[in-house]
Design a protein around this motif. Structure first.
Motif, mmCIF file in Angstrom:
data_model
loop_
_atom_site.group_PDB
_atom_site.id
_atom_site.type_symbol
_atom_site.label_atom_id
_atom_site.label_comp_id
_atom_site.label_asym_id
_atom_site.label_seq_id
_atom_site.Cartn_x
_atom_site.Cartn_y
_atom_site.Cartn_z
ATOM 1 N N LEU A 99 0.810 -1.218 0.000
ATOM 2 C CA LEU A 99 0.000 0.000 0.000
ATOM 3 C C LEU A 99 0.842 1.266 0.000
ATOM 4 C CD1 LEU A 99 -2.720 -0.990 2.626
ATOM 5 C CD2 LEU A 99 -2.976 -0.909 0.147
ATOM 6 N N GLN A 100 2.049 1.196 0.574
ATOM 7 C CA GLN A 100 2.881 2.388 0.681
ATOM 8 C C GLN A 100 4.265 2.153 0.086
ATOM 9 O OE1 GLN A 100 1.912 2.970 5.073
ATOM 10 N NE2 GLN A 100 1.753 5.038 4.276
ATOM 11 N N GLY A 101 5.059 1.328 0.741
ATOM 12 C CA GLY A 101 6.351 0.972 0.184
ATOM 13 C C GLY A 101 7.148 2.143 -0.342
ATOM 14 N N ASN A 102 7.578 2.054 -1.621
ATOM 15 C CA ASN A 102 8.423 3.086 -2.226
ATOM 16 C C ASN A 102 7.646 4.248 -2.835
ATOM 17 O OD1 ASN A 102 10.832 1.706 -1.671
ATOM 18 N ND2 ASN A 102 10.630 0.465 -3.529
ATOM 19 N N LEU A 103 6.325 4.253 -2.660
ATOM 20 C CA LEU A 103 5.519 5.276 -3.337
ATOM 21 C C LEU A 103 5.973 6.691 -3.005
ATOM 22 C CD1 LEU A 103 1.878 3.888 -3.039
ATOM 23 C CD2 LEU A 103 3.460 3.748 -4.958
ATOM 24 N N TYR A 104 6.323 6.927 -1.757
ATOM 25 C CA TYR A 104 6.682 8.277 -1.338
ATOM 26 C C TYR A 104 8.014 8.732 -1.922
ATOM 27 C CZ TYR A 104 2.973 7.291 2.018
ATOM 28 O OH TYR A 104 1.773 6.952 2.601
ATOM 29 N N GLU A 105 8.752 7.796 -2.528
ATOM 30 C CA GLU A 105 10.043 8.121 -3.128
ATOM 31 C C GLU A 105 9.920 8.506 -4.598
ATOM 32 O OE1 GLU A 105 12.579 8.041 -1.094
ATOM 33 O OE2 GLU A 105 11.632 6.935 0.554
ATOM 34 N N LEU A 106 8.806 8.211 -5.209
ATOM 35 C CA LEU A 106 8.681 8.387 -6.649
ATOM 36 C C LEU A 106 8.720 9.860 -7.055
ATOM 37 C CD1 LEU A 106 5.872 5.760 -7.381
ATOM 38 C CD2 LEU A 106 8.291 5.602 -8.038
ATOM 39 N N PRO A 107 9.591 10.235 -8.013
ATOM 40 C CA PRO A 107 9.685 11.644 -8.411
ATOM 41 C C PRO A 107 8.486 12.110 -9.236
ATOM 42 C CG PRO A 107 11.126 10.292 -9.777
ATOM 43 C CD PRO A 107 10.579 9.387 -8.707
ATOM 44 N N GLN A 108 7.634 11.183 -9.652
ATOM 45 C CA GLN A 108 6.422 11.595 -10.388
ATOM 46 C C GLN A 108 5.408 12.290 -9.489
ATOM 47 O OE1 GLN A 108 7.901 8.674 -10.716
ATOM 48 N NE2 GLN A 108 8.210 8.270 -12.910
ATOM 49 N N PHE A 109 5.637 12.246 -8.164
ATOM 50 C CA PHE A 109 4.666 12.816 -7.234
ATOM 51 C C PHE A 109 5.291 13.920 -6.381
ATOM 52 C CE2 PHE A 109 3.321 8.486 -8.110
ATOM 53 C CZ PHE A 109 2.008 8.687 -8.494
ATOM 54 N N THR A 110 4.567 15.021 -6.282
ATOM 55 C CA THR A 110 4.950 16.080 -5.341
ATOM 56 C C THR A 110 4.006 16.092 -4.136
ATOM 57 O OG1 THR A 110 3.649 17.663 -6.637
ATOM 58 C CG2 THR A 110 6.022 17.538 -7.082
ATOM 59 N N GLY A 111 3.169 15.095 -4.083
ATOM 60 C CA GLY A 111 2.292 14.879 -2.937
ATOM 61 C C GLY A 111 1.653 13.516 -3.073
ATOM 62 N N LEU A 112 1.575 12.765 -1.965
ATOM 63 C CA LEU A 112 0.942 11.455 -2.003
ATOM 64 C C LEU A 112 0.549 11.058 -0.593
ATOM 65 C CD1 LEU A 112 1.943 8.458 -4.179
ATOM 66 C CD2 LEU A 112 1.349 8.087 -1.796
ATOM 67 N N LYS A 113 -0.728 10.722 -0.428
ATOM 68 C CA LYS A 113 -1.236 10.354 0.895
ATOM 69 C C LYS A 113 -2.219 9.204 0.753
ATOM 70 C CE LYS A 113 -2.378 12.649 5.178
ATOM 71 N NZ LYS A 113 -2.361 13.987 5.786
ATOM 72 N N LEU A 114 -2.007 8.147 1.536
ATOM 73 C CA LEU A 114 -2.941 7.018 1.576
ATOM 74 C C LEU A 114 -4.169 7.433 2.380
ATOM 75 C CD1 LEU A 114 -3.698 4.025 1.151
ATOM 76 C CD2 LEU A 114 -2.345 3.497 3.199
ATOM 77 N N MET A 115 -5.331 7.440 1.738
ATOM 78 C CA MET A 115 -6.535 7.976 2.364
ATOM 79 C C MET A 115 -7.469 6.910 2.934
ATOM 80 S SD MET A 115 -5.959 11.166 2.064
ATOM 81 C CE MET A 115 -7.521 11.884 2.564
ATOM 82 N N ASP A 116 -7.553 5.762 2.270
ATOM 83 C CA ASP A 116 -8.515 4.748 2.727
ATOM 84 C C ASP A 116 -8.101 3.389 2.171
ATOM 85 O OD1 ASP A 116 -10.681 3.667 4.024
ATOM 86 O OD2 ASP A 116 -12.207 4.710 2.848
ATOM 87 N N ILE A 117 -8.589 2.341 2.810
ATOM 88 C CA ILE A 117 -8.316 0.964 2.412
ATOM 89 C C ILE A 117 -9.613 0.171 2.515
ATOM 90 C CG2 ILE A 117 -6.839 -1.053 2.774
ATOM 91 C CD1 ILE A 117 -5.239 0.725 4.781
ATOM 92 N N ASP A 118 -9.843 -0.706 1.564
ATOM 93 C CA ASP A 118 -10.925 -1.685 1.663
ATOM 94 C C ASP A 118 -10.302 -3.067 1.571
ATOM 95 O OD1 ASP A 118 -13.185 -0.063 1.957
ATOM 96 O OD2 ASP A 118 -13.245 0.349 -0.187
ATOM 97 N N PHE A 119 -10.591 -3.896 2.570
ATOM 98 C CA PHE A 119 -10.047 -5.245 2.605
ATOM 99 C C PHE A 119 -11.008 -6.223 1.936
ATOM 100 C CE2 PHE A 119 -8.651 -3.261 6.718
ATOM 101 C CZ PHE A 119 -7.331 -3.027 6.338
ATOM 102 N N PRO A 120 -10.500 -7.256 1.288
ATOM 103 C CA PRO A 120 -11.383 -8.271 0.698
ATOM 104 C C PRO A 120 -12.048 -9.111 1.775
ATOM 105 C CG PRO A 120 -9.084 -8.921 0.475
ATOM 106 C CD PRO A 120 -9.082 -7.523 1.027
ATOM 107 N N GLU A 121 -13.161 -9.712 1.429
ATOM 108 C CA GLU A 121 -13.928 -10.495 2.397
ATOM 109 C C GLU A 121 -13.115 -11.633 2.993
ATOM 110 O OE1 GLU A 121 -17.598 -11.805 0.758
ATOM 111 O OE2 GLU A 121 -18.348 -9.783 0.345
ATOM 112 N N ASP A 122 -12.163 -12.163 2.234
ATOM 113 C CA ASP A 122 -11.325 -13.259 2.733
ATOM 114 C C ASP A 122 -10.637 -12.901 4.044
ATOM 115 O OD1 ASP A 122 -12.016 -14.583 0.482
ATOM 116 O OD2 ASP A 122 -9.986 -14.908 -0.264
#
Length: 419
Positions: A99-122
């Motif tokens: 969900l997060q990992g290296n995302l905050y390192e990517l130069p394609q983004f000048t802002g990035l925030k994880l807002m919500d998650i939906d888990f599968p029924e499993d």
């Protein structure tokens, strides 16, 4: 197909669909160039999918440094990405890395925030969620519907000997407190070794229970290295306690889940360090996503800050956090929101007005410990404030009707302007 879904707030100088695809590729099968073995069938099975893009506003100044382009405009959007549950399995650590990992390192983004998650029924068949939650905490303390659990934090935060801590707990118990906890700074210092503190505090708690029938919660801070945390957990059980506190950002999801899975003690989740994850509006994680991960791990109580708190967070943000805790995860997994941070009875009125709920643990440190009539008066004043708020009284009417709360108003209203 069972899929994990996540929503992100992004800012980018690139076209939105291009930036979203970079995010999806980085966190699944892709890298910066095509590689052997990355077949169409592999990508269809394992690649993350961008399922929606909702364009927002455009700004001329990047929120974060390090963009790969010196663009003159930076587009913001809400995007949703999904992954096959097969990528992650039932592995919380890998889930967070996905969900997060290296995302905050990517130069394609000048802002990035994880807002919500939906888990599968499993996930509902594998994860047990909180062992106690709101209902269990009310049952353990004997506090029925109609008011929150009233609690406090031992102050001074650090420096008291076990006997001094126990003496304070005895006074609070006699005053009718429901919950007391160690400060997150108190672990096992030389002047208050963990085992001696547990023994001294539980002695007075059991004495009070034998006399009155009420067993209060005391959340001992077990945060430590893994083996020490297990020993600390066992010591609480040995002396008949019912609650452990964990600094969840310090010990991590895996350690927290392992302790929650024992399901013998209420787990009080302290989120100290939270501002590092959330304070920037375009970096980190929103509380809605954050609390879902910890409820999945199994915490029973989790901090949400408080109305007119002593920190940076706005009242709107606090109310949204409380509401997020009340929303079911996988059909349940209910956790008790912990309202704290510079609280006294004056904030009860606005808290109840905006939430219409009493399903909280309402913590006041100085608001109880520094009450003009002592901790005893502080506990009574907190209960009076919530009784008044639920019954529709104003602060002024409550101050006139209740002596202890009236003293709170005289002392604390000057500090908390507008309360």
């Amino acid at each position: 197909m069972n899929r994990i879904k996540a929503k992100y707030l992004i800012e980018t100088p690139f076209p939105l669909d291009q930036a979203a695809e970079v995010l999806a590729g980085e966190q699944s099968s892709g890298t910066f160039v095509p590689v052997p073995g990355e077949t169409a069938s592999l990508k269809e099975r394992f690649a993350a999918q961008v399922t929606s893009i909702e364009a927002l506003d455009t700004v001329t100044t990047p929120s974060l440094p390090g963009a790969a382009s010196n663009g003159e405009s930076y587009r913001r959007a809400l995007i949703e990405v999904s992954w096959s549950v097969e990528n992650v399995g039932f592995n919380l650590s890998t889930l967070v890395s996905t969900l997060q990992g290296n995302l905050y390192e990517l130069p394609q983004f000048t802002g990035l925030k994880l807002m919500d998650i939906d888990f599968p029924e499993d996930f509902g068949s594998h994860y047990k969620g909180p062992a106690f939650g709101i209902k269990g905490c009310r049952e353990l303390t004997g506090v029925g519907k109609g008011r929150p659990l009233i609690g406090t934090i031992i102050k001074p935060s650090i420096g008291l000997a076990p006997e001094q801590t126990a003496e304070t707990v005895a006074r609070l118990a006699a005053a009718g407190i429901d919950f007391v906890k160690d400060d997150e700074l108190m672990a096992s210092p030389a002047n208050s070794p963990f085992e001696k503190r547990v023994e001294a505090v539980m002695k007075v708690i059991h004495a009070h229970a034998d006399k009155t029938g009420k067993m209060i919660m005391y959340a001992f801070n077990i945060s430590d290295e893994w083996e020490a945390m297990q020993r600390n957990y066992d010591k609480i059980l040995e002396f008949g306690g019912n609650t452990a506190m964990i600094s969840i950002n310090s010990v991590g999801l895996a350690a927290t889940k392992a302790l929650c899975d024992r399901r013998q003690l209420v787990i009080h989740a302290h989120r100290n360090g939270w501002g590092m994850l959330n304070r920037h509006p375009l970096l980190g994680m929103d509380f809605r996503a954050y609390q879902k991960l910890w409820r999945l791990a199994g915490v029973d109580q989790i901090h949400v800050n408080g109305i007119r708190n002593k920190f940076w967070e706005s009242d709107d943000s606090v109310v949204a956090s409380i509401g997020a805790c009340f929303e079911p995860v996988l059909g349940g997994f209910e956790a008790l929101p912990v309202i704290s941070s510079g609280q006294w009875g004056g904030q009860a009125f606005e808290t109840f007005r905006r939430t219409r709920s009493t399903d909280f643990l309402y913590l006041a440190g100085g608001g109880i410990m520094a009450h003009p009539m002592g901790p005893e008066g502080g506990v009574v004043a907190l209960k009076q404030s919530w009784e008044a708020a639920v019954n529709g009284l104003s602060i002024e009417e409550a101050a006139s009707s209740y002596a202890e709360f009236g003293q709170s108003v005289k002392k604390f209203a000057k500090i908390h302007h507008g309360s």
